[in-house]
Design a protein around this motif. Structure first.
Motif, PDB file in Angstrom:
ATOM      1  N   ALA A 148       8.880   1.221   3.594  1.00 44.19           N
ATOM      2  CA  ALA A 148       9.966   1.614   3.130  1.00 44.19           C
ATOM      3  C   ALA A 148       9.861   3.029   2.658  1.00 44.19           C
ATOM      4  O   ALA A 148       8.679   3.497   2.036  1.00 44.19           O
ATOM      5  CB  ALA A 148      10.322   0.616   1.794  1.00 44.19           C
ATOM      6  N   ARG A 149      10.863   3.849   2.857  1.00 44.82           N
ATOM      7  CA  ARG A 149      11.032   5.305   2.494  1.00 44.82           C
ATOM      8  C   ARG A 149      11.865   5.486   1.450  1.00 44.82           C
ATOM      9  O   ARG A 149      13.260   5.196   1.577  1.00 44.82           O
ATOM     10  CB  ARG A 149      11.165   6.240   3.668  1.00 44.82           C
ATOM     11  N   ALA A 150      11.326   5.915   0.133  1.00 44.80           N
ATOM     12  CA  ALA A 150      12.162   5.980  -0.964  1.00 44.80           C
ATOM     13  C   ALA A 150      13.083   7.054  -0.896  1.00 44.80           C
ATOM     14  O   ALA A 150      12.830   8.175  -0.315  1.00 44.80           O
ATOM     15  CB  ALA A 150      11.092   6.269  -2.037  1.00 44.80           C
ATOM     16  N   THR A 151      14.370   6.913  -1.293  1.00 46.81           N
ATOM     17  CA  THR A 151      15.323   7.852  -1.178  1.00 46.81           C
ATOM     18  C   THR A 151      15.665   8.455  -2.582  1.00 46.81           C
ATOM     19  O   THR A 151      16.460   9.553  -2.848  1.00 46.81           O
ATOM     20  CB  THR A 151      16.726   7.561  -0.312  1.00 46.81           C
ATOM     21  N   GLU A 152      15.560   7.752  -3.648  1.00 48.40           N
ATOM     22  CA  GLU A 152      15.673   7.939  -5.188  1.00 48.40           C
ATOM     23  C   GLU A 152      14.468   7.096  -5.906  1.00 48.40           C
ATOM     24  O   GLU A 152      14.150   6.155  -5.479  1.00 48.40           O
ATOM     25  CB  GLU A 152      17.061   7.330  -5.564  1.00 48.40           C
ATOM     26  N   HIS A 153      14.102   7.929  -6.732  1.00 46.79           N
ATOM     27  CA  HIS A 153      13.132   7.377  -7.731  1.00 46.79           C
ATOM     28  C   HIS A 153      13.196   7.567  -9.169  1.00 46.79           C
ATOM     29  O   HIS A 153      13.964   8.431  -9.612  1.00 46.79           O
ATOM     30  CB  HIS A 153      11.653   8.463  -7.533  1.00 46.79           C
ATOM     31  N   TRP A 154      12.918   6.584  -9.851  1.00 45.32           N
ATOM     32  CA  TRP A 154      12.829   6.606 -11.461  1.00 45.32           C
ATOM     33  C   TRP A 154      11.782   6.164 -11.976  1.00 45.32           C
ATOM     34  O   TRP A 154      11.028   5.230 -11.467  1.00 45.32           O
ATOM     35  CB  TRP A 154      14.230   5.727 -11.802  1.00 45.32           C
ATOM     36  N   THR A 167       0.781  -0.937  -0.138  1.00 45.61           N
ATOM     37  CA  THR A 167      -0.034   0.052   0.271  1.00 45.61           C
ATOM     38  C   THR A 167       0.774   1.447   0.003  1.00 45.61           C
ATOM     39  O   THR A 167       1.815   1.206   0.867  1.00 45.61           O
ATOM     40  CB  THR A 167      -0.898  -0.072   1.074  1.00 45.61           C
ATOM     41  N   PRO A 168       0.839   2.145  -1.110  1.00 45.35           N
ATOM     42  CA  PRO A 168       1.455   3.153  -1.036  1.00 45.35           C
ATOM     43  C   PRO A 168       1.057   4.543  -0.048  1.00 45.35           C
ATOM     44  O   PRO A 168      -0.175   4.487   0.079  1.00 45.35           O
ATOM     45  CB  PRO A 168       1.286   3.808  -2.416  1.00 45.35           C
ATOM     46  N   ASP A 169       1.878   5.274   0.458  1.00 43.37           N
ATOM     47  CA  ASP A 169       1.405   6.412   1.082  1.00 43.37           C
ATOM     48  C   ASP A 169       2.034   7.598   0.451  1.00 43.37           C
ATOM     49  O   ASP A 169       3.170   7.898   0.563  1.00 43.37           O
ATOM     50  CB  ASP A 169       1.580   6.427   2.521  1.00 43.37           C
ATOM     51  N   GLY A 170       1.475   8.042  -0.682  1.00 48.17           N
ATOM     52  CA  GLY A 170       1.762   8.901  -1.693  1.00 48.17           C
ATOM     53  C   GLY A 170       2.902   8.099  -2.681  1.00 48.17           C
ATOM     54  O   GLY A 170       2.545   7.048  -2.837  1.00 48.17           O
ATOM     55  N   HIS A 171       4.037   8.784  -2.819  1.00 47.40           N
ATOM     56  CA  HIS A 171       4.999   8.206  -3.820  1.00 47.40           C
ATOM     57  C   HIS A 171       6.493   8.060  -3.282  1.00 47.40           C
ATOM     58  O   HIS A 171       7.231   7.645  -3.973  1.00 47.40           O
ATOM     59  CB  HIS A 171       5.290   8.981  -5.181  1.00 47.40           C
ATOM     60  N   ASP A 172       6.460   8.339  -1.964  1.00 48.05           N
ATOM     61  CA  ASP A 172       7.779   7.978  -1.153  1.00 48.05           C
ATOM     62  C   ASP A 172       7.569   6.954  -0.105  1.00 48.05           C
ATOM     63  O   ASP A 172       8.532   6.572   0.411  1.00 48.05           O
ATOM     64  CB  ASP A 172       8.104   9.380  -0.350  1.00 48.05           C
ATOM     65  N   THR A 173       6.508   6.609   0.433  1.00 44.93           N
ATOM     66  CA  THR A 173       6.414   5.711   1.442  1.00 44.93           C
ATOM     67  C   THR A 173       5.394   4.457   1.099  1.00 44.93           C
ATOM     68  O   THR A 173       4.425   4.442   0.442  1.00 44.93           O
ATOM     69  CB  THR A 173       5.835   6.172   2.767  1.00 44.93           C
ATOM     70  N   PHE A 174       6.050   3.265   1.298  1.00 46.65           N
ATOM     71  CA  PHE A 174       5.311   1.911   0.772  1.00 46.65           C
ATOM     72  C   PHE A 174       5.350   0.936   2.107  1.00 46.65           C
ATOM     73  O   PHE A 174       6.246   0.703   2.842  1.00 46.65           O
ATOM     74  CB  PHE A 174       6.057   1.351   0.052  1.00 46.65           C
ATOM     75  N   TYR A 175       4.079   0.432   2.361  1.00 45.78           N
ATOM     76  CA  TYR A 175       3.814  -0.492   3.486  1.00 45.78           C
ATOM     77  C   TYR A 175       3.492  -1.834   2.839  1.00 45.78           C
ATOM     78  O   TYR A 175       2.534  -2.069   1.975  1.00 45.78           O
ATOM     79  CB  TYR A 175       2.221  -0.065   4.134  1.00 45.78           C
ATOM     80  N   TRP A 176       3.954  -2.909   3.598  1.00 45.26           N
ATOM     81  CA  TRP A 176       3.706  -4.443   3.495  1.00 45.26           C
ATOM     82  C   TRP A 176       4.014  -5.052   4.788  1.00 45.26           C
ATOM     83  O   TRP A 176       4.394  -4.665   5.772  1.00 45.26           O
ATOM     84  CB  TRP A 176       4.786  -4.722   2.347  1.00 45.26           C
ATOM     85  N   ALA A 177       2.994  -6.106   4.803  1.00 46.89           N
ATOM     86  CA  ALA A 177       2.997  -7.104   6.019  1.00 46.89           C
ATOM     87  C   ALA A 177       3.720  -8.261   5.736  1.00 46.89           C
ATOM     88  O   ALA A 177       3.505  -8.879   4.707  1.00 46.89           O
ATOM     89  CB  ALA A 177       1.439  -7.443   6.546  1.00 46.89           C
ATOM     90  N   SER A 178       4.374  -8.655   6.571  1.00 49.96           N
ATOM     91  CA  SER A 178       5.518 -10.044   6.282  1.00 49.96           C
ATOM     92  C   SER A 178       5.915 -10.374   7.560  1.00 49.96           C
ATOM     93  O   SER A 178       5.595  -9.873   8.827  1.00 49.96           O
ATOM     94  CB  SER A 178       6.814  -9.591   5.682  1.00 49.96           C
ATOM     95  N   SER A 179       6.281 -11.734   7.536  1.00 49.15           N
ATOM     96  CA  SER A 179       6.663 -12.438   8.672  1.00 49.15           C
ATOM     97  C   SER A 179       7.907 -11.967   9.202  1.00 49.15           C
ATOM     98  O   SER A 179       8.891 -11.710   8.173  1.00 49.15           O
ATOM     99  CB  SER A 179       6.663 -14.024   8.597  1.00 49.15           C
ATOM    100  N   PRO A 180       8.319 -11.595  10.486  1.00 51.35           N
ATOM    101  CA  PRO A 180       9.869 -11.266  10.695  1.00 51.35           C
ATOM    102  C   PRO A 180      10.637 -12.159  10.441  1.00 51.35           C
ATOM    103  O   PRO A 180      12.008 -12.105  10.564  1.00 51.35           O
ATOM    104  CB  PRO A 180       9.638 -10.772  12.141  1.00 51.35           C
ATOM    105  N   ASN A 181      10.284 -13.615  10.168  1.00 53.90           N
ATOM    106  CA  ASN A 181      11.112 -14.677   9.903  1.00 53.90           C
ATOM    107  C   ASN A 181      11.490 -15.003   8.549  1.00 53.90           C
ATOM    108  O   ASN A 181      12.452 -15.847   8.292  1.00 53.90           O
ATOM    109  CB  ASN A 181      10.867 -15.873  10.555  1.00 53.90           C
ATOM    110  N   SER A 182      10.725 -14.162   7.761  1.00 52.54           N
ATOM    111  CA  SER A 182      10.867 -14.347   6.218  1.00 52.54           C
ATOM    112  C   SER A 182      12.327 -14.026   5.838  1.00 52.54           C
ATOM    113  O   SER A 182      12.956 -12.949   6.566  1.00 52.54           O
ATOM    114  CB  SER A 182      10.158 -13.721   5.515  1.00 52.54           C
TER     115      SER A 182
END
Length: 157
Positions: free
Chosen positions: A128-134, A39-54
């Protein structure tokens, strides 16, 4: 090609796709790429759910620098649209989890709604917070194609 057009193209790719390819690096120095629903929050921040063991979660716990690609794999060859990012990724801190869980669960009706409490144990919420975009400009682009695919910076970077 104006920067506004490039930014609009990149935004359209983010909004149109449900999965991103997340690239991490293991302790052995080898890359690992995995698809995650996001799920994006704008174009700089992205959320996802995962197991911490993956594997990807363990990798980013040690090395938070990640690479991301978002693209539609269902288009015909030559019709690709894609965005690429370098980012810093980590678990969402507990004090931000309520708000972040609401954002994460808001994107699609078919996505199970997770409470913050459900994202504190076997399943965790990452950001994840993007630091560079293309954005990809294909070689066949009718206005800006050069015969070779290229990537162009977007979002003021």
């Amino acid at each position: 090609m104006t920067q506004e057009i490039l930014d609009r193209r990149a935004t359209a790719v983010i909004e149109a796709n449900k999965y991103l390819a997340l690239g991490t690096v293991g302790a052995d120095g080898l890359p690992w790429v995995t698809p995650v629903y996001f799920t994006p929050d704008g174009h700089d921040t992205f959320y996802w759910a995962s197991s911490p063991n993956s594997l990807h979660s363990r990798n980013l716990a040690e090395r938070p620098d990640v690479s991301i690609a978002i693209f539609d794999s269902s288009v015909p060859i030559g019709g690709a649209s894609a965005v690429y990012f370098r980012a810093q990724a980590a678990l969402v801190p507990d004090d931000e989890l309520d708000a972040a869980a609401t954002i994460y669960s808001s994107r699609y009706a078919e996505l199970r709604r997770y409470t913050a409490d459900e994202l504190r144990d076997d399943l965790r919420l990452y950001r994840a917070r993007a630091t560079e975009h293309w954005v990809l400009v294909t070689g066949r682009d009718p206005e800006y194609g050069t015969g070779l695919d290229s990537r162009r910076p977007v979002f003021g970077r």
